[in-house]
Design a protein around this motif. Sequence first.
Motif, PDB file in Angstrom:
ATOM      1  N   ASP A  20       0.848  -0.967  -0.024  1.00  0.00           N
ATOM      2  CA  ASP A  20      -0.123   0.028  -0.048  1.00  0.00           C
ATOM      3  C   ASP A  20       0.887   1.396  -0.151  1.00  0.00           C
ATOM      4  O   ASP A  20       0.573   2.120   0.710  1.00  0.00           O
ATOM      5  CB  ASP A  20      -0.986  -0.129   1.112  1.00  0.00           C
ATOM      6  N   ASP A  50      -0.848  -2.930  -3.930  1.00  0.00           N
ATOM      7  CA  ASP A  50      -1.146  -1.628  -4.131  1.00  0.00           C
ATOM      8  C   ASP A  50      -0.008  -0.681  -3.998  1.00  0.00           C
ATOM      9  O   ASP A  50       0.103   0.444  -3.387  1.00  0.00           O
ATOM     10  CB  ASP A  50      -2.151  -0.928  -3.088  1.00  0.00           C
ATOM     11  N   ASN A  90      -5.757  -4.266  -5.528  1.00  0.00           N
ATOM     12  CA  ASN A  90      -6.932  -3.693  -6.178  1.00  0.00           C
ATOM     13  C   ASN A  90      -6.271  -2.530  -6.927  1.00  0.00           C
ATOM     14  O   ASN A  90      -7.096  -2.121  -8.004  1.00  0.00           O
ATOM     15  CB  ASN A  90      -8.254  -3.446  -5.360  1.00  0.00           C
ATOM     16  N   HIS A  91      -5.730  -1.567  -6.592  1.00  0.00           N
ATOM     17  CA  HIS A  91      -5.295  -0.269  -7.249  1.00  0.00           C
ATOM     18  C   HIS A  91      -4.240  -0.646  -8.467  1.00  0.00           C
ATOM     19  O   HIS A  91      -3.993   0.157  -9.339  1.00  0.00           O
ATOM     20  CB  HIS A  91      -4.747   0.712  -6.144  1.00  0.00           C
ATOM     21  N   HIS A 126      -3.154  -9.719  -0.995  1.00  0.00           N
ATOM     22  CA  HIS A 126      -3.215  -8.268  -0.684  1.00  0.00           C
ATOM     23  C   HIS A 126      -4.647  -8.290   0.146  1.00  0.00           C
ATOM     24  O   HIS A 126      -4.472  -7.506   1.249  1.00  0.00           O
ATOM     25  CB  HIS A 126      -3.638  -7.670  -1.912  1.00  0.00           C
ATOM     26  N   HIS A 210      -4.016  -3.736   2.404  1.00  0.00           N
ATOM     27  CA  HIS A 210      -5.128  -3.547   2.018  1.00  0.00           C
ATOM     28  C   HIS A 210      -5.980  -2.349   3.103  1.00  0.00           C
ATOM     29  O   HIS A 210      -6.292  -1.497   2.524  1.00  0.00           O
ATOM     30  CB  HIS A 210      -6.232  -4.610   1.539  1.00  0.00           C
TER      31      HIS A 210
HETATM   32 MN   LIG Z   1      -6.185  -2.418  -1.419  1.00  0.00          MN
END
Ligand SMILES: [Mn+2]
Length: 279
Positions: A20, A50, A90-91, A126, A210
């Motif tokens: 992240d 991320d 997810n990013h 993640h 995350h």
């Molecule tokens: Mn994330």
Amino acid sequence: MTTETNPSSTRHYKTLFISDVHLGSKAAKTDYLLDFLRLHDADTIVLVGDIVDGWRLKRSWYWPQPCNDVVQKLLRKARKGTRIIYIPGNHDEFMRDFPGMHFGGIEVAQRHMHEAADGRRYLVLHGDEFDVVVRNARLLAYLGDWAYDMAIVINIGLSAVRRRLGMPYWSFSAWAKLQVKHAVNFIGEFQRVVAEEARRADADGVICGHIHHAVIEDIEGIRYINTGDWVESCTAIAEHTDGTMELLTWQQVKGVPVEREDTSEVEMLMARALSQHAA
Ligand SMILES: [Mn+2]
């Protein structure tokens, strides 16, 4: 001057877990991460998702030099023999289209089973795939295992469709923060769900990111480890040579003279105090 008290000497670990970072977002603490990467080395570095904020970059390109420096630093470590594993989040899910690929010595994997030096097995992921389970925890607990598995599959499918349509990923952490009163409950629920996944994978623990909430704790016999983030808390997880996991926080060290030989006594004392404070 011994190695332990010299803040300009590199600390070497068996493994470092970082997640992240959100490179490409103005909130990314890139300078701190650069300092951290300068002073911390490992046999293996696992990037737990991320790392790049693809959605932010899609909206407006923000890529100052320190972002390149972080990427270069990681690639340089890979060239010098550090094994680097990149688990997309997810990013940076555009990376999810390349499982098994190698980029400049960096391996891309959806999930990774980490064998610690003490023999413990950690499932590394993640964690965003569990958002849907957390949102619907009570309903899914009622419906059982089948619905739980389906929910995860549907969530992965939906996010792939959203991605193709150019829609941003539904952000669990941003949403949880909005629901301040319930945030603690949801963080707890996320931790419980992810720990359960580790149990199902026959692992002793789980290492994820995350939700930007770094912690090492035991949840019903499963070691739950969250790497935190480099947007606010500037945290990483380090595995020592005996398999011990440690949560590192890196906030106060900016300004410490890193690569200078002619450090004055006062500077040394200040740097030492700062680095101890940060640890
Ligand atoms: Mn994330």
